[in-house]
Design a protein around this motif. Structure first.
Motif, PDB file in Angstrom:
ATOM      1  N   LYS A  26     -11.076   4.522 -15.994  1.00 27.08           N
ATOM      2  CA  LYS A  26     -10.294   5.123 -17.076  1.00 27.08           C
ATOM      3  C   LYS A  26      -9.026   4.335 -17.359  1.00 27.08           C
ATOM      4  N   ASP A  27      -8.403   3.811 -16.313  1.00 30.40           N
ATOM      5  CA  ASP A  27      -7.141   3.095 -16.485  1.00 30.40           C
ATOM      6  C   ASP A  27      -7.152   1.849 -15.600  1.00 30.40           C
ATOM      7  N   SER A  28      -7.436   0.703 -16.208  1.00 30.80           N
ATOM      8  CA  SER A  28      -7.548  -0.522 -15.415  1.00 30.80           C
ATOM      9  C   SER A  28      -6.176  -1.077 -15.028  1.00 30.80           C
ATOM     10  N   TYR A  29      -5.102  -0.469 -15.532  1.00 32.51           N
ATOM     11  CA  TYR A  29      -3.745  -0.935 -15.194  1.00 32.51           C
ATOM     12  C   TYR A  29      -3.099  -0.090 -14.100  1.00 32.51           C
ATOM     13  N   LEU A  30      -3.827   0.864 -13.558  1.00 34.29           N
ATOM     14  CA  LEU A  30      -3.289   1.715 -12.491  1.00 34.29           C
ATOM     15  C   LEU A  30      -3.179   0.910 -11.189  1.00 34.29           C
ATOM     16  N   LYS A  31      -1.964   0.863 -10.625  1.00 34.31           N
ATOM     17  CA  LYS A  31      -1.736   0.046  -9.430  1.00 34.31           C
ATOM     18  C   LYS A  31      -1.433   0.883  -8.198  1.00 34.31           C
ATOM     19  N   ASN A  32      -0.862   2.089  -8.409  1.00 35.11           N
ATOM     20  CA  ASN A  32      -0.481   2.971  -7.288  1.00 35.11           C
ATOM     21  C   ASN A  32      -0.974   4.385  -7.558  1.00 35.11           C
ATOM     22  N   GLU A  64      -8.278  -6.059  -3.387  1.00 34.51           N
ATOM     23  CA  GLU A  64      -7.609  -5.935  -2.095  1.00 34.51           C
ATOM     24  C   GLU A  64      -6.312  -5.168  -2.307  1.00 34.51           C
ATOM     25  N   GLY A  65      -5.636  -4.830  -1.205  1.00 35.46           N
ATOM     26  CA  GLY A  65      -4.391  -4.075  -1.303  1.00 35.46           C
ATOM     27  C   GLY A  65      -4.177  -3.273  -0.031  1.00 35.46           C
ATOM     28  N   TYR A  66      -3.509  -2.122  -0.162  1.00 34.52           N
ATOM     29  CA  TYR A  66      -3.195  -1.326   1.031  1.00 34.52           C
ATOM     30  C   TYR A  66      -3.472   0.153   0.828  1.00 34.52           C
ATOM     31  N   ILE A  67      -3.918   0.801   1.904  1.00 36.19           N
ATOM     32  CA  ILE A  67      -3.914   2.258   1.987  1.00 36.19           C
ATOM     33  C   ILE A  67      -2.766   2.572   2.956  1.00 36.19           C
ATOM     34  N   ILE A  68      -1.867   3.435   2.539  1.00 33.24           N
ATOM     35  CA  ILE A  68      -0.648   3.665   3.325  1.00 33.24           C
ATOM     36  C   ILE A  68      -0.563   5.118   3.777  1.00 33.24           C
ATOM     37  N   GLU A  72       2.750   3.587   7.259  1.00 33.22           N
ATOM     38  CA  GLU A  72       1.955   2.554   7.943  1.00 33.22           C
ATOM     39  C   GLU A  72       0.908   1.992   6.989  1.00 33.22           C
ATOM     40  N   LYS A  73       0.887   0.662   6.890  1.00 35.88           N
ATOM     41  CA  LYS A  73      -0.018   0.017   5.931  1.00 35.88           C
ATOM     42  C   LYS A  73      -1.334  -0.402   6.581  1.00 35.88           C
ATOM     43  N   PHE A  74      -2.428  -0.036   5.925  1.00 34.65           N
ATOM     44  CA  PHE A  74      -3.764  -0.463   6.344  1.00 34.65           C
ATOM     45  C   PHE A  74      -4.303  -1.384   5.250  1.00 34.65           C
ATOM     46  N   LYS A  75      -4.449  -2.651   5.619  1.00 33.92           N
ATOM     47  CA  LYS A  75      -4.873  -3.624   4.605  1.00 33.92           C
ATOM     48  C   LYS A  75      -6.347  -3.420   4.240  1.00 33.92           C
ATOM     49  N   VAL A  76      -6.626  -3.361   2.942  1.00 35.93           N
ATOM     50  CA  VAL A  76      -8.004  -3.234   2.455  1.00 35.93           C
ATOM     51  C   VAL A  76      -8.556  -4.641   2.269  1.00 35.93           C
ATOM     52  N   VAL A  77      -9.613  -4.959   3.044  1.00 36.18           N
ATOM     53  CA  VAL A  77     -10.130  -6.332   3.015  1.00 36.18           C
ATOM     54  C   VAL A  77     -11.443  -6.459   2.246  1.00 36.18           C
ATOM     55  N   TYR A  78     -12.114  -5.317   2.005  1.00 36.10           N
ATOM     56  CA  TYR A  78     -13.366  -5.352   1.236  1.00 36.10           C
ATOM     57  C   TYR A  78     -13.599  -3.981   0.623  1.00 36.10           C
ATOM     58  N   ILE A 105      -2.729  -1.593  -5.105  1.00 35.34           N
ATOM     59  CA  ILE A 105      -3.627  -2.717  -5.353  1.00 35.34           C
ATOM     60  C   ILE A 105      -2.859  -4.034  -5.356  1.00 35.34           C
ATOM     61  N   ASP A 106      -3.479  -5.081  -4.826  1.00 28.63           N
ATOM     62  CA  ASP A 106      -2.949  -6.434  -4.995  1.00 28.63           C
ATOM     63  C   ASP A 106      -3.138  -6.763  -6.482  1.00 28.63           C
ATOM     64  N   TRP A 107      -2.069  -6.535  -7.253  1.00 27.16           N
ATOM     65  CA  TRP A 107      -2.180  -6.572  -8.708  1.00 27.16           C
ATOM     66  C   TRP A 107      -2.435  -7.965  -9.272  1.00 27.16           C
TER      67      TRP A 107
END
Ligand SMILES: [Zn+2]
Length: 253
Positions: A26-32, A64-68, A72-78, A105-107
């Protein structure tokens, strides 16, 4: 474009509704955004109730990016789609079912893929309109894109003409819009109707990505909003391995 099931860039499997709410549709510009962890497998495969992380598909790599959680940051690798569920692989254990998390998201990475993805639609539109070429595959990378297509009357000079014309269209800065069409409406459009033969039988609504009034495709990918965001398309290599196996590599500048 979108004449046959082969002549499209995103596989129909990415259009199937998933158990996860796919915010990127719906929104490809959503980052957070905030989400809830709905399941955790083997301490590292995370399903969320909703996500904007794009799962690998249709020639576009995963986000890629993070779930926080609690800072605490959990890096999303796949990120992949399995049985309709979007699964996020994180680098370390610690997330639990029921956790409330924020995601980012790693924008820069995603935005690059969006620019390349829309550029692929535009080039494939010209290939089809000018040469009836059909796309048989494509792969987007961070520094280039590859398009595979069938084409009767091939010449590298012609390809350069189509890319030149694509660049002229970019200067018009046409908007890219998303629409939903009913199955009946899709079947009524000659170009989409032939594509519809290969569409999932249980789906009654389809997501349509439009570039101005020149291109229309059933598509599940992430796109920019305006053509000018592409920049300029430059061919870096053409490969000819027979009429069903032509190849074009381009970069965005
Ligand atoms: Zn696409």
């Amino acid at each position: 474009m979108a004449e046959t099931p082969k002549n499209k860039i995103i596989s129909v499997t990415t259009l199937l509704y998933s158990m996860t709410e796919a915010l990127y549709m719906k929104d490809s510009y959503l980052k957070n955004w905030d989400a809830k962890v709905v399941s955790v497998k083997d301490d590292k495969y995370i399903a969320l109730d909703k996500t904007a992380f794009y799962p690998k598909g249709g020639g576009q790599p995963w986000d890629e990016g993070y779930i926080i959680k609690d800072g605490e940051k959990f890096k999303v690798v796949y990120v992949g789609k399995f049985s309709g569920e979007i699964s996020h692989e994180v680098e370390k254990p610690g997330l639990k079912e029921g956790d409330t998390v924020s995601c980012e998201i790693d924008w820069e990475r995603r935005y690059t893929y969006m620019r390349y993805h829309t550029a692929c639609h535009l080039v494939s539109n010209l290939l089809f309109r000018r040469a009836k070429a059909k796309i048989t595959g494509n792969q987007i990378e961070l520094d280039k894109a590859r398009m595979d297509f069938s084409m009767e009357d091939y010449s590298p000079e012609k390809l350069r003409t189509y890319v030149k014309e694509s660049n002229e269209i970019i200067k018009q800065d046409l908007p890219i819009t998303i629409e939903t069409m009913s199955r009946a409406a899709v079947l009524e459009e000659p170009e989409l109707a032939r594509l519809a033969v290969g569409l999932p039988k249980d789906l009654q609504e389809f997501r349509i990505v439009k570039i101005g009034d020149i291109d229309k495709q059933v598509d599940g990918g992430t796109h920019i909003k305006h053509l000018k965001e592409i920049g300029e398309i430059e061919i870096i290599k053409t490969v000819n391995k027979g009429k069903n196996n032509r190849r074009l590599y381009f970069v965005l500048k």
